[in-house]
Design a protein around this motif. Structure first.
Motif, mmCIF file in Angstrom:
data_model
loop_
_atom_site.group_PDB
_atom_site.id
_atom_site.type_symbol
_atom_site.label_atom_id
_atom_site.label_comp_id
_atom_site.label_asym_id
_atom_site.label_seq_id
_atom_site.Cartn_x
_atom_site.Cartn_y
_atom_site.Cartn_z
ATOM 1 N N ARG A 250 0.830 -1.203 0.000
ATOM 2 C CA ARG A 250 0.000 0.000 0.000
ATOM 3 C C ARG A 250 0.868 1.257 0.000
ATOM 4 N NH1 ARG A 250 -5.653 -0.618 -0.681
ATOM 5 N NH2 ARG A 250 -6.137 -2.741 -0.029
ATOM 6 N N PHE A 251 0.316 2.310 -0.566
ATOM 7 C CA PHE A 251 0.875 3.644 -0.384
ATOM 8 C C PHE A 251 0.364 4.211 0.936
ATOM 9 C CE2 PHE A 251 0.760 3.360 -5.100
ATOM 10 C CZ PHE A 251 2.074 3.703 -5.391
ATOM 11 N N TRP A 252 1.276 4.819 1.686
ATOM 12 C CA TRP A 252 0.891 5.587 2.873
ATOM 13 C C TRP A 252 1.334 7.022 2.685
ATOM 14 C CZ3 TRP A 252 0.853 3.734 8.524
ATOM 15 C CH2 TRP A 252 0.197 2.491 8.641
ATOM 16 N N ALA A 253 0.546 7.952 3.194
ATOM 17 C CA ALA A 253 0.947 9.350 3.264
ATOM 18 C C ALA A 253 1.083 9.703 4.744
ATOM 19 C CB ALA A 253 -0.069 10.243 2.566
ATOM 20 N N PHE A 254 1.927 8.929 5.446
ATOM 21 C CA PHE A 254 2.105 8.973 6.895
ATOM 22 C C PHE A 254 0.899 8.387 7.620
ATOM 23 C CE2 PHE A 254 4.575 12.487 5.123
ATOM 24 C CZ PHE A 254 5.839 12.089 5.505
ATOM 25 N N PHE A 255 -0.103 7.978 6.880
ATOM 26 C CA PHE A 255 -1.247 7.220 7.362
ATOM 27 C C PHE A 255 -1.717 6.379 6.171
ATOM 28 C CE2 PHE A 255 -2.541 11.452 6.038
ATOM 29 C CZ PHE A 255 -3.501 11.189 5.081
ATOM 30 N N PRO A 256 -2.496 5.328 6.396
ATOM 31 C CA PRO A 256 -2.845 4.435 5.281
ATOM 32 C C PRO A 256 -3.724 5.113 4.239
ATOM 33 C CG PRO A 256 -3.308 3.423 7.427
ATOM 34 C CD PRO A 256 -3.019 4.860 7.681
ATOM 35 N N THR A 259 -4.910 3.032 -1.826
ATOM 36 C CA THR A 259 -4.291 2.783 -3.127
ATOM 37 C C THR A 259 -3.202 1.727 -3.015
ATOM 38 O OG1 THR A 259 -4.662 5.101 -3.706
ATOM 39 C CG2 THR A 259 -3.163 3.844 -5.102
ATOM 40 N N GLN A 260 -3.323 0.667 -3.810
ATOM 41 C CA GLN A 260 -2.308 -0.382 -3.827
ATOM 42 C C GLN A 260 -1.068 0.090 -4.569
ATOM 43 O OE1 GLN A 260 -3.464 -4.311 -4.990
ATOM 44 N NE2 GLN A 260 -5.372 -4.280 -3.831
ATOM 45 N N SER A 261 0.089 -0.314 -4.045
ATOM 46 C CA SER A 261 1.351 0.090 -4.667
ATOM 47 C C SER A 261 1.884 -0.952 -5.644
ATOM 48 C CB SER A 261 2.408 0.325 -3.586
ATOM 49 O OG SER A 261 2.724 -0.894 -2.937
ATOM 50 N N ARG A 262 1.337 -2.170 -5.584
ATOM 51 C CA ARG A 262 1.830 -3.307 -6.384
ATOM 52 C C ARG A 262 3.255 -3.703 -6.016
ATOM 53 N NH1 ARG A 262 -2.514 -5.990 -8.019
ATOM 54 N NH2 ARG A 262 -4.077 -4.557 -8.823
ATOM 55 N N GLN A 324 -3.831 -0.862 -16.956
ATOM 56 C CA GLN A 324 -2.757 0.079 -17.261
ATOM 57 C C GLN A 324 -3.074 1.510 -16.841
ATOM 58 O OE1 GLN A 324 0.411 -0.704 -18.267
ATOM 59 N NE2 GLN A 324 -0.448 -2.698 -17.703
ATOM 60 N N ASP A 325 -4.290 1.720 -16.317
ATOM 61 C CA ASP A 325 -4.616 3.058 -15.822
ATOM 62 C C ASP A 325 -4.514 3.133 -14.300
ATOM 63 O OD1 ASP A 325 -6.788 1.477 -15.201
ATOM 64 O OD2 ASP A 325 -8.310 2.900 -15.888
ATOM 65 N N GLU A 326 -3.957 2.100 -13.673
ATOM 66 C CA GLU A 326 -3.785 2.140 -12.222
ATOM 67 C C GLU A 326 -2.777 3.219 -11.832
ATOM 68 O OE1 GLU A 326 -3.138 -1.428 -9.988
ATOM 69 O OE2 GLU A 326 -4.330 -2.649 -11.374
ATOM 70 N N ILE A 327 -2.987 3.776 -10.649
ATOM 71 C CA ILE A 327 -2.103 4.836 -10.160
ATOM 72 C C ILE A 327 -0.666 4.356 -10.058
ATOM 73 C CG2 ILE A 327 -1.569 6.251 -8.135
ATOM 74 C CD1 ILE A 327 -3.899 7.316 -9.680
ATOM 75 N N ALA A 328 -0.466 3.084 -9.696
ATOM 76 C CA ALA A 328 0.878 2.568 -9.421
ATOM 77 C C ALA A 328 1.677 2.228 -10.665
ATOM 78 C CB ALA A 328 0.783 1.334 -8.524
ATOM 79 N N VAL A 329 1.099 2.341 -11.851
ATOM 80 C CA VAL A 329 1.798 1.920 -13.071
ATOM 81 C C VAL A 329 3.148 2.623 -13.254
ATOM 82 C CG1 VAL A 329 1.691 2.006 -15.600
ATOM 83 C CG2 VAL A 329 -0.209 1.046 -14.303
#
Length: 427
Positions: A250-256, A259-262, A324-329
């Motif tokens: 997961r992506f964290w912005a200092f908290f959960p 959005t999956q990071s893959r 392919q439009d996922e944020i983590a691409v």
């Protein structure tokens, strides 16, 4: 709840304490948070009295700005008492004073936290007084709760608060989360043999935490950053669990965030988020940080290896996006760009090699490959992949993904020799 804990964590970070302490206490009519660390300073006071948050310095998460003002949602008075000074924010008194000064109607809109009353932190009534329950603390925040629904919501936030939050603090720390009348939760982090060990009172987990500081050079990225994200040096952290079942990163912005990071573990940075702060959004700022994050992750893969598991890095290879439009691409693409050409895979001797310099075993079974390794010659041991890289179906799948990603880049990696060459123990 996050806002309170984040501000307390920043105070500990600012003071560079080796052992920090935070205690959050919730009752039906009041929310309190006490912490050790740095006392409130002049920039903090300025941030509190201004309408927008203060710029973050270094790894700071939320020191006093907009996050503190979120306590207004609880509907009552807010006191911040520090060893240096105390401030009381009374929303109704502030609005009445501003309306009176400007000659506005009694029901006219007016800000509620622009003016503060000064409190004496040394007074007997101070929560920091020697006989108070918070006498050990440097700073105490106390917010009245007038919204009946807030108590239930905050109780649930305390129950759900993730112990992994402590991973991104530089100190060993204890965080007590307590609801009046219920058993408290005690979250802890300590350092042990190069690992961060995080516990929630029931279970403990070992993590490897890697950190870097990146400078965003792109003008488009800097222009895309908001006041909250923007800073000269962007702090990045990658926390990877050691052992246990694989979980979606997961992506964290200092908290959960949702959005999956893959990738494996938690990738923490000042990401630009949507309005409710639950998901990352597209844009040059996030893409620039993802480029830097790919450098951090690829450069840290070899450090995951242990004598008991030389193939641990393979588990940290990125998973393929479903769309392919996922944020983590952008992160996944950048990470594969680096993995296919870096020394990230161990040979049979455990030495990291470039994937183009290694070959796969004809039979991809860990135990069989270990038996083969006991009989193989020195040259073969330097050419073949370590048996631990086949220890799970997920690892074998990621090796196949590596081969495919290299092919897309017109590269050949991890060739598989014919059976007779493998059986002869030479290549």
């Amino acid at each position: 709840m996050y806002e309170l804990v984040q501000n307390a964590a920043d105070a500990i970070l600012e003071a560079a304490e080796s052992q920090g302490r935070i205690h959050v206490f919730l009752s039906p009519h009041r929310l309190e948070a006490a912490n050790t660390g740095a006392a409130l300073d002049e920039p903090g006071i300025v941030a509190l009295l201004n309408a927008r948050s203060s710029p973050k310095r270094g790894n700071q998460i939320g020191r006093f700005g907009i996050g503190f003002k979120s306590l207004l949602k609880l509907g009552g008075r807010v006191d911040l008492t520090s060893r240096s000074v105390g401030l009381r924010f009374d929303p109704e008194a502030c609005r009445d004073r501003i309306r009176g000064h400007l000659g506005l109607a009694k029901n006219a809109p007016a800000p509620g936290m622009r003016l503060a009353e000064v409190l004496d932190p040394a007074a007997e009534s101070s929560p920091l007084f020697s006989t108070s329950r918070w006498s050990w603390a440097t700073t105490v925040v106390s917010a009245e709760i007038s919204d009946d629904a807030a108590f239930d919501r905050l109780s649930q936030e305390i129950a759900d608060f993730p112990a992994e939050f402590l991973l991104f603090l530089p100190s060993a720390i204890s965080l007590k989360l307590e609801v009046e009348g219920a058993a408290p939760r005690l979250l802890t982090k300590r350092f042990e043999d190069g690992f961060a060990v995080v516990g929630d009172g029931t279970n403990e987990a070992r993590w490897k935490v890697f950190e870097a500081s990146a400078k965003v050079e792109s003008q488009a990225a800097r222009s895309d950053a908001t006041h909250i994200q923007a800073r000269e040096q962007v702090p990045l952290s990658w926390a990877v669990p050691v052992g246990g079942r694989e979980q979606a990163g997961r992506f964290w912005a200092f908290f959960p965030t949702e959005t999956q990071s893959r990738t494996s573990g938690i990738l923490n940075a000042p990401w630009k988020l949507n309005s409710d702060r639950t998901n990352l959004i597209r844009g040059p700022w996030n893409e620039a940080i993802m480029q830097a994050a790919a450098d951090l992750i690829s450069g840290s893969l070899n450090a995951l290896s242990t004598p008991e598991d030389c193939g641990a890095a393979v588990s940290a290879f990125p998973r393929q996006p479903e769309r392919q439009d996922e944020i983590a691409v952008p992160l996944v693409r950048s990470l594969w760009d680096k993995i296919v050409s870096s020394e990230v895979l161990p040979d049979v001797n455990g030495i990291p090699r470039n994937p183009s310099k290694l070959v796969r075993h004809f039979v991809e079974n860990t135990e069989i490959c270990r038996s083969w390794a006991n009989l193989a010659g020195a040259d073969a041991r330097e050419s073949y992949l370590h048996p631990d890289c086949y220890s799970s179906e997920a690892r074998v799948s990621r090796l196949k993904a590596l081969v495919e990603e290299a092919r897309r880049r017109d590269m050949q990696v991890l060739a598989k020799p014919p059976a007779d060459e493998w059986l002869s123990g030479s290549y």
